[in-house]
Write a protein that holds these residues in place. Sequence first.
Motif, short mmCIF file in Angstrom:
data_model
loop_
_atom_site.label_atom_id
_atom_site.label_comp_id
_atom_site.label_asym_id
_atom_site.label_seq_id
_atom_site.Cartn_x
_atom_site.Cartn_y
_atom_site.Cartn_z
N GLU A 124 0.84 -1.20 0.00
CA GLU A 124 0.00 0.00 0.00
C GLU A 124 0.87 1.25 0.00
OE1 GLU A 124 -2.85 0.06 3.13
OE2 GLU A 124 -3.58 2.07 2.62
N LEU A 127 2.48 1.73 -3.57
CA LEU A 127 1.58 2.23 -4.60
C LEU A 127 1.10 3.65 -4.26
CD1 LEU A 127 -0.50 -0.86 -5.73
CD2 LEU A 127 1.29 0.38 -6.93
N ALA A 128 0.95 3.93 -2.99
CA ALA A 128 0.58 5.28 -2.59
C ALA A 128 1.67 6.27 -3.00
CB ALA A 128 0.32 5.35 -1.09
N ARG A 131 1.18 7.13 -6.55
CA ARG A 131 0.08 8.08 -6.78
C ARG A 131 0.48 9.49 -6.36
NH1 ARG A 131 -6.04 5.92 -6.45
NH2 ARG A 131 -5.74 3.91 -7.47
N ASP A 154 -6.77 14.54 -7.68
CA ASP A 154 -6.94 13.13 -7.32
C ASP A 154 -7.77 12.38 -8.36
OD1 ASP A 154 -5.39 13.33 -5.08
OD2 ASP A 154 -7.05 13.79 -3.74
N GLN A 155 -8.75 13.07 -8.90
CA GLN A 155 -9.55 12.43 -9.93
C GLN A 155 -8.71 12.17 -11.18
OE1 GLN A 155 -12.71 11.38 -9.72
NE2 GLN A 155 -12.99 10.77 -11.86
N PHE A 158 -6.53 9.27 -10.45
CA PHE A 158 -7.37 8.09 -10.45
C PHE A 158 -7.56 7.55 -11.87
CE2 PHE A 158 -11.61 6.09 -10.49
CZ PHE A 158 -11.56 5.28 -9.36
N GLU A 159 -7.93 8.43 -12.76
CA GLU A 159 -8.20 7.98 -14.13
C GLU A 159 -6.91 7.59 -14.85
OE1 GLU A 159 -11.13 10.04 -16.34
OE2 GLU A 159 -11.99 11.02 -14.58
N SER A 161 -4.33 6.29 -13.44
CA SER A 161 -3.98 4.97 -12.92
C SER A 161 -4.81 3.88 -13.58
CB SER A 161 -4.17 4.92 -11.41
OG SER A 161 -3.42 5.93 -10.78
N GLY A 162 -6.06 4.19 -13.86
CA GLY A 162 -6.92 3.24 -14.54
C GLY A 162 -6.38 2.89 -15.91
#
Lengths: 201, 201
Positions: A124, A127-128, A131, A154-155, A158-159, A161-162
């Motif tokens: 964790e 990976l944090a 990010r 953050d959004q 998030f995307e 990372s997706g």
Amino acid sequence: MGKGEETRQGILDEALALASQVGVSGLSIGALADKAGMSKSGLFAHFGSKEEMQIAVLREGQQRFVDTVVRPALKSPRGIARLRAILTNWIDWTRRAKLPGGCPMNAAANEFDDQPGPVRDAVEAGLADGRRLLANAVRMAIEAGELRPDTDVDQFVFEFSGIVLVTMQGQRLFREKDASQRALDAFERLVRDYAAPSANA
Amino acid sequence: MGKGEETRQGILDEALALASQVGVSGLSIGALADKAGMSKSGLFAHFGSKEEMQIAVLREGQQRFVDTVVRPALKSPRGIARLRAILTNWIDWTRRAKLPGGCPMNAAANEFDDQPGPVRDAVEAGLADGRRLLANAVRMAIEAGELRPDTDVDQFVFEFSGIVLVTMQGQRLFREKDASQRALDAFERLVRDYAAPSANA
DNA sequence: TGATTTATAGCACGAACGTTCGTTTTTAGT
DNA sequence: ACTAAAAACGAACGTTCGTGCTATAAATCA
């Protein structure tokens, strides 16, 4: 560097390669000792426990990731260009790092997400870190005036990372030849939506 | 249903729950037999080999996925609404299916992507099924006039899958409370970019 | 070089692994 | 109820697992 550190480093190199194929939980002391050309007990003495070894492997992977993905991307100018560099470095970083399999950290994330303990914590945290690093790069792109000031950082992360995750799945599981192109297309769509109006009006 | 099929089904139920926590390769005959309250050899006889058991578990998971995610989404009208329903069902399907951990198929994808064999084949086939299903739903949205006729279906599915993957990682590894909201936001941005101009002009 | 610390090997351990086999219990059909 | 078939069990196999010990070999330092 003493002899101990030297062989320990060699072990970690072998371990990372093996973990990229069989996962961090699939790593066994015996198999690793074979690969490293030494005895189980001799290898074992370097870590004290299997758990410590797993964590050491994850740390090693993280450092290798920084060397392979992050550091080279710093040569690209701050902003969208650097974000794009991070993406392209990221989605085939195991190849660049000469690992035979996929991303060990990512594999470990799936293996340990439901198994509390020090290993899970290390995953964790690792990976944090990734990010956080991404978020900084996004903020730089905002400061550079390339992304809108009101961008939800953050959004965006998030995307982003997706895109990375699905690209890796496409490459490794489906062997999609055009996965990286799809990743780039998705990235361009992402930055287009968050782009500052002045940049490409 | 004979007695044999009945207990086999019970085993698979337990196995799926266990696999959602420890992964498909982390499933051991002994541990599973304990959970199921029967002997190793008795359980073993139902499958003939561990590999066959793993494949059976994946198939069971796939069927459960269809029952939990796909079938309910068919109640939503074709088009973007149904796509949205698939997303919201998908990102917490293991909770709906009363599994204690994460998606077994996804975990298996990371475990076996570098290990050729029948299990890997089953995983690839299962996830490919999911993508195919998604692609059909996207095509229906195009036919319904809600997405642009020139929409790159595979690219849409690619990006949709990325949202799913990162959402699951956010939920399970990072315990992000707002992961599903981020998923929905990402989805709306996705459909906005691919939306037919007449739909929301 | 000799002394001392450090690293590695060898061996053994209890436990768990997947698998096989023969026996016993339970089910299904008459 | 009796019988044939199916299902579950218990024990054991050889192997590998992680982890201790003890001794030997190698590297470091005086």
